[in-house]
Design a protein around this motif. Structure first.
Motif, PDB file in Angstrom:
ATOM      1  N   ALA A  74      -1.117  14.337  15.596  1.00  0.00           N
ATOM      2  CA  ALA A  74      -1.845  13.425  14.709  1.00  0.00           C
ATOM      3  C   ALA A  74      -3.332  13.772  14.685  1.00  0.00           C
ATOM      4  CB  ALA A  74      -1.633  11.972  15.147  1.00  0.00           C
ATOM      5  N   GLN A  75      -3.891  14.102  15.853  1.00  0.00           N
ATOM      6  CA  GLN A  75      -5.299  14.499  15.902  1.00  0.00           C
ATOM      7  C   GLN A  75      -5.532  15.815  15.160  1.00  0.00           C
ATOM      8  OE1 GLN A  75      -6.247  14.591  20.071  1.00  0.00           O
ATOM      9  NE2 GLN A  75      -6.519  12.373  20.214  1.00  0.00           N
ATOM     10  N   ASP A  76      -4.602  16.758  15.305  1.00  0.00           N
ATOM     11  CA  ASP A  76      -4.730  18.044  14.619  1.00  0.00           C
ATOM     12  C   ASP A  76      -4.671  17.875  13.101  1.00  0.00           C
ATOM     13  OD1 ASP A  76      -4.934  19.296  17.078  1.00  0.00           O
ATOM     14  OD2 ASP A  76      -2.861  20.035  17.079  1.00  0.00           O
ATOM     15  N   LEU A  77      -3.768  17.014  12.636  1.00  0.00           N
ATOM     16  CA  LEU A  77      -3.693  16.760  11.194  1.00  0.00           C
ATOM     17  C   LEU A  77      -4.974  16.104  10.694  1.00  0.00           C
ATOM     18  CD1 LEU A  77      -0.029  15.480  10.726  1.00  0.00           C
ATOM     19  CD2 LEU A  77      -0.992  17.633   9.909  1.00  0.00           C
ATOM     20  N   GLN A  78      -5.502  15.183  11.477  1.00  0.00           N
ATOM     21  CA  GLN A  78      -6.752  14.528  11.085  1.00  0.00           C
ATOM     22  C   GLN A  78      -7.898  15.530  11.059  1.00  0.00           C
ATOM     23  OE1 GLN A  78      -6.570  11.278  10.139  1.00  0.00           O
ATOM     24  NE2 GLN A  78      -8.590  11.662   9.317  1.00  0.00           N
ATOM     25  N   ARG A  79      -7.897  16.442  12.029  1.00  0.00           N
ATOM     26  CA  ARG A  79      -8.939  17.478  12.064  1.00  0.00           C
ATOM     27  C   ARG A  79      -8.865  18.371  10.826  1.00  0.00           C
ATOM     28  NH1 ARG A  79      -8.269  22.411  12.980  1.00  0.00           N
ATOM     29  NH2 ARG A  79      -6.306  22.148  14.063  1.00  0.00           N
ATOM     30  N   LEU A  80      -7.645  18.741  10.440  1.00  0.00           N
ATOM     31  CA  LEU A  80      -7.481  19.563   9.236  1.00  0.00           C
ATOM     32  C   LEU A  80      -8.048  18.859   8.014  1.00  0.00           C
ATOM     33  CD1 LEU A  80      -3.868  21.026   9.545  1.00  0.00           C
ATOM     34  CD2 LEU A  80      -6.015  22.288   9.560  1.00  0.00           C
ATOM     35  N   LEU A  99       2.174   9.906   8.890  1.00  0.00           N
ATOM     36  CA  LEU A  99       2.289   8.474   8.594  1.00  0.00           C
ATOM     37  C   LEU A  99       1.394   7.632   9.497  1.00  0.00           C
ATOM     38  CD1 LEU A  99       6.037   7.712   7.841  1.00  0.00           C
ATOM     39  CD2 LEU A  99       4.064   7.256   6.395  1.00  0.00           C
ATOM     40  N   ALA A 100       1.338   7.976  10.763  1.00  0.00           N
ATOM     41  CA  ALA A 100       0.476   7.229  11.687  1.00  0.00           C
ATOM     42  C   ALA A 100      -0.987   7.323  11.237  1.00  0.00           C
ATOM     43  CB  ALA A 100       0.635   7.764  13.102  1.00  0.00           C
ATOM     44  N   ASN A 107       0.815  -1.219   0.000  1.00  0.00           N
ATOM     45  CA  ASN A 107       0.000   0.000   0.000  1.00  0.00           C
ATOM     46  C   ASN A 107       0.846   1.265   0.000  1.00  0.00           C
ATOM     47  OD1 ASN A 107      -2.798  -1.160   0.421  1.00  0.00           O
ATOM     48  ND2 ASN A 107      -1.679  -2.105   2.105  1.00  0.00           N
ATOM     49  N   TYR A 108       2.081   1.158  -0.466  1.00  0.00           N
ATOM     50  CA  TYR A 108       3.042   2.267  -0.407  1.00  0.00           C
ATOM     51  C   TYR A 108       2.475   3.556  -1.008  1.00  0.00           C
ATOM     52  CZ  TYR A 108       7.416   4.833  -0.933  1.00  0.00           C
ATOM     53  OH  TYR A 108       8.398   5.794  -0.865  1.00  0.00           O
ATOM     54  N   ASP A 109       1.928   3.470  -2.219  1.00  0.00           N
ATOM     55  CA  ASP A 109       1.446   4.682  -2.899  1.00  0.00           C
ATOM     56  C   ASP A 109       0.321   5.359  -2.138  1.00  0.00           C
ATOM     57  OD1 ASP A 109       3.297   4.420  -4.940  1.00  0.00           O
ATOM     58  OD2 ASP A 109       1.921   3.296  -6.232  1.00  0.00           O
ATOM     59  N   ASP A 110      -0.629   4.569  -1.630  1.00  0.00           N
ATOM     60  CA  ASP A 110      -1.750   5.145  -0.873  1.00  0.00           C
ATOM     61  C   ASP A 110      -1.261   5.806   0.410  1.00  0.00           C
ATOM     62  OD1 ASP A 110      -3.573   4.304  -2.770  1.00  0.00           O
ATOM     63  OD2 ASP A 110      -4.039   2.437  -1.717  1.00  0.00           O
ATOM     64  N   ILE A 111      -0.372   5.128   1.111  1.00  0.00           N
ATOM     65  CA  ILE A 111       0.162   5.680   2.363  1.00  0.00           C
ATOM     66  C   ILE A 111       0.923   6.972   2.087  1.00  0.00           C
ATOM     67  CG2 ILE A 111       1.794   5.282   4.251  1.00  0.00           C
ATOM     68  CD1 ILE A 111       1.057   2.268   3.985  1.00  0.00           C
ATOM     69  N   PHE A 112       1.772   6.939   1.069  1.00  0.00           N
ATOM     70  CA  PHE A 112       2.568   8.117   0.733  1.00  0.00           C
ATOM     71  C   PHE A 112       1.679   9.300   0.336  1.00  0.00           C
ATOM     72  CE2 PHE A 112       4.823  10.804  -2.303  1.00  0.00           C
ATOM     73  CZ  PHE A 112       5.911  11.176  -1.541  1.00  0.00           C
ATOM     74  N   GLU A 113       0.711   9.072  -0.532  1.00  0.00           N
ATOM     75  CA  GLU A 113      -0.157  10.164  -0.998  1.00  0.00           C
ATOM     76  C   GLU A 113      -0.978  10.755   0.146  1.00  0.00           C
ATOM     77  OE1 GLU A 113      -0.220  11.839  -3.879  1.00  0.00           O
ATOM     78  OE2 GLU A 113       1.509  10.603  -4.399  1.00  0.00           O
ATOM     79  N   HIS A 114      -1.475   9.910   1.032  1.00  0.00           N
ATOM     80  CA  HIS A 114      -2.255  10.410   2.158  1.00  0.00           C
ATOM     81  C   HIS A 114      -1.379  11.212   3.113  1.00  0.00           C
ATOM     82  CE1 HIS A 114      -4.376  10.209   6.065  1.00  0.00           C
ATOM     83  NE2 HIS A 114      -5.375  10.576   5.297  1.00  0.00           N
ATOM     84  N   ALA A 115      -0.186  10.710   3.403  1.00  0.00           N
ATOM     85  CA  ALA A 115       0.739  11.439   4.281  1.00  0.00           C
ATOM     86  C   ALA A 115       1.135  12.770   3.638  1.00  0.00           C
ATOM     87  CB  ALA A 115       1.980  10.593   4.571  1.00  0.00           C
ATOM     88  N   ARG A 152      -5.595   4.295   7.843  1.00  0.00           N
ATOM     89  CA  ARG A 152      -6.563   4.221   6.743  1.00  0.00           C
ATOM     90  C   ARG A 152      -6.482   2.917   5.956  1.00  0.00           C
ATOM     91  NH1 ARG A 152      -8.525   9.137   4.343  1.00  0.00           N
ATOM     92  NH2 ARG A 152      -8.373   7.955   2.422  1.00  0.00           N
ATOM     93  N   ILE A 153      -5.414   2.170   6.114  1.00  0.00           N
ATOM     94  CA  ILE A 153      -5.249   0.925   5.364  1.00  0.00           C
ATOM     95  C   ILE A 153      -5.999  -0.182   6.104  1.00  0.00           C
ATOM     96  CG2 ILE A 153      -3.579  -0.738   4.443  1.00  0.00           C
ATOM     97  CD1 ILE A 153      -3.442   2.142   3.228  1.00  0.00           C
ATOM     98  N   PRO A 154      -7.038  -0.755   5.479  1.00  0.00           N
ATOM     99  CA  PRO A 154      -7.880  -1.737   6.185  1.00  0.00           C
ATOM    100  C   PRO A 154      -7.109  -2.920   6.767  1.00  0.00           C
ATOM    101  CG  PRO A 154      -8.891  -1.106   4.103  1.00  0.00           C
ATOM    102  CD  PRO A 154      -7.517  -0.494   4.127  1.00  0.00           C
ATOM    103  N   SER A 155      -6.155  -3.461   6.032  1.00  0.00           N
ATOM    104  CA  SER A 155      -5.443  -4.650   6.539  1.00  0.00           C
ATOM    105  C   SER A 155      -4.608  -4.322   7.774  1.00  0.00           C
ATOM    106  CB  SER A 155      -4.550  -5.238   5.447  1.00  0.00           C
ATOM    107  OG  SER A 155      -3.556  -4.309   5.068  1.00  0.00           O
TER     108      SER A 155
END
Length: 157
Positions: A106-112, A65-66, A31-39, A71-74
């Motif tokens: 991490a919570q602040d980034l998620q809130r944004l 990253l956390a 899931n490298y691409d999904d993780i990278f793009e989301h981060a 977000r990755i289901p597995s």
């Protein structure tokens, strides 16, 4: 020589963390691409928050990253894999991932990311028929096309 150097960015930390973690964690590699793009997206959002401009770039990368891993289901469904990943990332970063500061970040980034108000709007350029203007500059005639740009905030014109 006048060297101008910048410190590493949060995105460069993300790249380094993922490069170090991918060989050890198959789900990260898959899931490298999904993780990278989301981060990357969360890091870009952090630039809009003044309070985050003074934070260490590696902390922003770790928090992004956390959140991305969540977000990755597995990985999200496997507590053991998530703990293994977080432990490995903490070892690489040589930091306590359970610190209150990182958890709050991490919570602040998620809130944004969850805010309903779009932070950046896509700008569209509307091309009109080229209008050629003859301008005189220093006795020479010069013509150029005219284009109109819209940001989408003007409403119906």
């Amino acid at each position: 020589l006048q060297w101008r150097l910048n410190g590493p960015t949060a995105l460069s930390f993300v790249e380094q963390f993922l490069a170090a973690l991918s060989p050890k964690h198959a789900s990260i590699q898959a899931n490298y691409d999904d993780i990278f793009e989301h981060a990357k997206y969360q890091i870009e959002l952090s630039v809009t928050e003044f309070s985050m401009t003074t934070l260490r770039q590696n902390d922003i990368a770790i928090a992004a990253l956390a959140n991305s891993i969540q977000r990755i289901p597995s990985i999200h469904s496997s507590m053991m894999e998530r703990m293994s990943f977080m432990t490995a990332m903490g070892d690489i970063a040589q930091t306590d991932l359970a610190s209150q500061g990182l958890l709050q970040l991490a919570q602040d980034l998620q809130r944004l990311q969850n805010d309903k108000v779009p932070i950046i709007q896509k700008r569209t350029v509307v091309s009109t028929q080229p209008h050629w203007r003859a301008e005189s500059r220093g006795g020479k005639r010069h013509s150029s096309p005219t284009f109109v740009g819209r940001s989408g905030n003007e409403g119906d014109l």
